[in-house]
Design a protein around this motif. Sequence first.
Motif, PDB file in Angstrom:
ATOM      1  N   UNK A   1      50.634  36.727  13.143  1.00 29.43           N
ATOM      2  CA  UNK A   1      50.372  37.538  14.324  1.00 29.43           C
ATOM      3  C   UNK A   1      49.365  36.825  15.210  1.00 29.43           C
ATOM      4  N   UNK A   2      49.679  36.745  16.492  1.00 30.53           N
ATOM      5  CA  UNK A   2      48.828  36.032  17.441  1.00 30.53           C
ATOM      6  C   UNK A   2      48.081  37.038  18.301  1.00 30.53           C
ATOM      7  N   UNK A   3      46.808  36.763  18.517  1.00 32.30           N
ATOM      8  CA  UNK A   3      45.996  37.597  19.399  1.00 32.30           C
ATOM      9  C   UNK A   3      45.231  36.739  20.383  1.00 32.30           C
ATOM     10  N   UNK A   4      45.082  37.247  21.596  1.00 35.38           N
ATOM     11  CA  UNK A   4      44.200  36.664  22.597  1.00 35.38           C
ATOM     12  C   UNK A   4      43.101  37.686  22.861  1.00 35.38           C
ATOM     13  N   UNK A   5      41.873  37.262  22.697  1.00 38.38           N
ATOM     14  CA  UNK A   5      40.755  38.182  22.868  1.00 38.38           C
ATOM     15  C   UNK A   5      39.843  37.658  23.958  1.00 38.38           C
ATOM     16  N   UNK A   6      39.711  38.456  25.045  1.00 40.72           N
ATOM     17  CA  UNK A   6      38.856  38.080  26.168  1.00 40.72           C
ATOM     18  C   UNK A   6      37.457  38.654  25.990  1.00 40.72           C
ATOM     19  N   UNK A   7      36.509  37.985  26.632  1.00 37.87           N
ATOM     20  CA  UNK A   7      35.136  38.498  26.683  1.00 37.87           C
ATOM     21  C   UNK A   7      34.466  37.950  27.932  1.00 37.87           C
ATOM     22  N   UNK A   8      33.365  38.605  28.311  1.00 39.40           N
ATOM     23  CA  UNK A   8      32.564  38.083  29.409  1.00 39.40           C
ATOM     24  C   UNK A   8      32.624  38.864  30.696  1.00 39.40           C
ATOM     25  N   UNK A   9      33.450  39.877  30.769  1.00 40.76           N
ATOM     26  CA  UNK A   9      33.500  40.672  31.989  1.00 40.76           C
ATOM     27  C   UNK A   9      32.254  41.521  32.144  1.00 40.76           C
ATOM     28  N   UNK A  10      32.151  42.162  33.308  1.00 43.77           N
ATOM     29  CA  UNK A  10      31.006  43.033  33.542  1.00 43.77           C
ATOM     30  C   UNK A  10      30.802  43.300  35.006  1.00 43.77           C
ATOM     31  N   UNK A  11      29.624  43.831  35.312  1.00 39.73           N
ATOM     32  CA  UNK A  11      29.244  44.177  36.683  1.00 39.73           C
ATOM     33  C   UNK A  11      28.282  43.128  37.213  1.00 39.73           C
ATOM     34  N   UNK A  12      28.555  42.636  38.414  1.00 40.60           N
ATOM     35  CA  UNK A  12      27.705  41.621  39.016  1.00 40.60           C
ATOM     36  C   UNK A  12      27.644  41.863  40.517  1.00 40.60           C
ATOM     37  N   UNK A  13      26.542  41.469  41.132  1.00 46.90           N
ATOM     38  CA  UNK A  13      26.423  41.599  42.583  1.00 46.90           C
ATOM     39  C   UNK A  13      27.158  40.472  43.289  1.00 46.90           C
ATOM     40  N   UNK A  14      27.572  40.740  44.506  1.00 49.95           N
ATOM     41  CA  UNK A  14      28.231  39.712  45.306  1.00 49.95           C
ATOM     42  C   UNK A  14      27.345  38.462  45.372  1.00 49.95           C
ATOM     43  N   UNK A  15      27.980  37.307  45.221  1.00 49.76           N
ATOM     44  CA  UNK A  15      27.256  36.052  45.192  1.00 49.76           C
ATOM     45  C   UNK A  15      26.870  35.596  43.803  1.00 49.76           C
ATOM     46  N   UNK A  16      27.032  36.483  42.834  1.00 46.57           N
ATOM     47  CA  UNK A  16      26.655  36.162  41.469  1.00 46.57           C
ATOM     48  C   UNK A  16      27.747  35.418  40.716  1.00 46.57           C
ATOM     49  N   UNK A  17      27.508  35.222  39.420  1.00 48.35           N
ATOM     50  CA  UNK A  17      28.417  34.446  38.575  1.00 48.35           C
ATOM     51  C   UNK A  17      28.708  35.183  37.277  1.00 48.35           C
ATOM     52  N   UNK A  18      29.883  34.903  36.742  1.00 49.18           N
ATOM     53  CA  UNK A  18      30.265  35.371  35.420  1.00 49.18           C
ATOM     54  C   UNK A  18      31.111  34.294  34.759  1.00 49.18           C
ATOM     55  N   UNK A  19      31.102  34.276  33.435  1.00 50.78           N
ATOM     56  CA  UNK A  19      31.949  33.354  32.686  1.00 50.78           C
ATOM     57  C   UNK A  19      32.802  34.154  31.707  1.00 50.78           C
ATOM     58  N   UNK A  20      34.105  34.023  31.860  1.00 54.69           N
ATOM     59  CA  UNK A  20      35.038  34.677  30.952  1.00 54.69           C
ATOM     60  C   UNK A  20      35.485  33.692  29.873  1.00 54.69           C
ATOM     61  N   UNK A  21      35.722  34.233  28.689  1.00 59.66           N
ATOM     62  CA  UNK A  21      36.246  33.431  27.584  1.00 59.66           C
ATOM     63  C   UNK A  21      37.454  34.139  26.989  1.00 59.66           C
TER      64      UNK A  21
END
Length: 125
Positions: A1-21
């Motif tokens: 069984x194969x799974x893809x699991x994301x992480x790293x989302x959230x709330x950020x202000x305009x101009x900010x940064x996030x990193x998803x995995x």
Amino acid sequence: QVQLVESGGGLVQAGGSLRLSCAASGSFDSVNDMGWYRQAPGKERELVARITRGGRTNYADSVKGRFTISRDNAKNTVYLQMNSLKPEDTAVYYCNASIEKVVNVEGARIAKDYWGRGTLVTVSS
């Protein structure tokens, strides 16, 4: 069984940064193309960026110069670095991967597309 699991989302202000995995796990033989898609409320899912196993990338015009996709083949993981975020980047971000499995003793392989469950990114103005 194969799974893809994301992480790293959230709330950020305009101009900010996030990193998803996004990490692929389970029983498989190789991970080919990987990518990120997003779906905003009331809109269709759209491509954000994709990357081949060899590292070739392509991006949606709306994110070029702001987002960077990368991957670690040893970890079967894809990343999306998002900089200079805008309110219009608000969406659920989905990981996608083409994953191969050997299906018989002769070594024949089949590839199948898999999707993660999504991670919400909210950019406030």
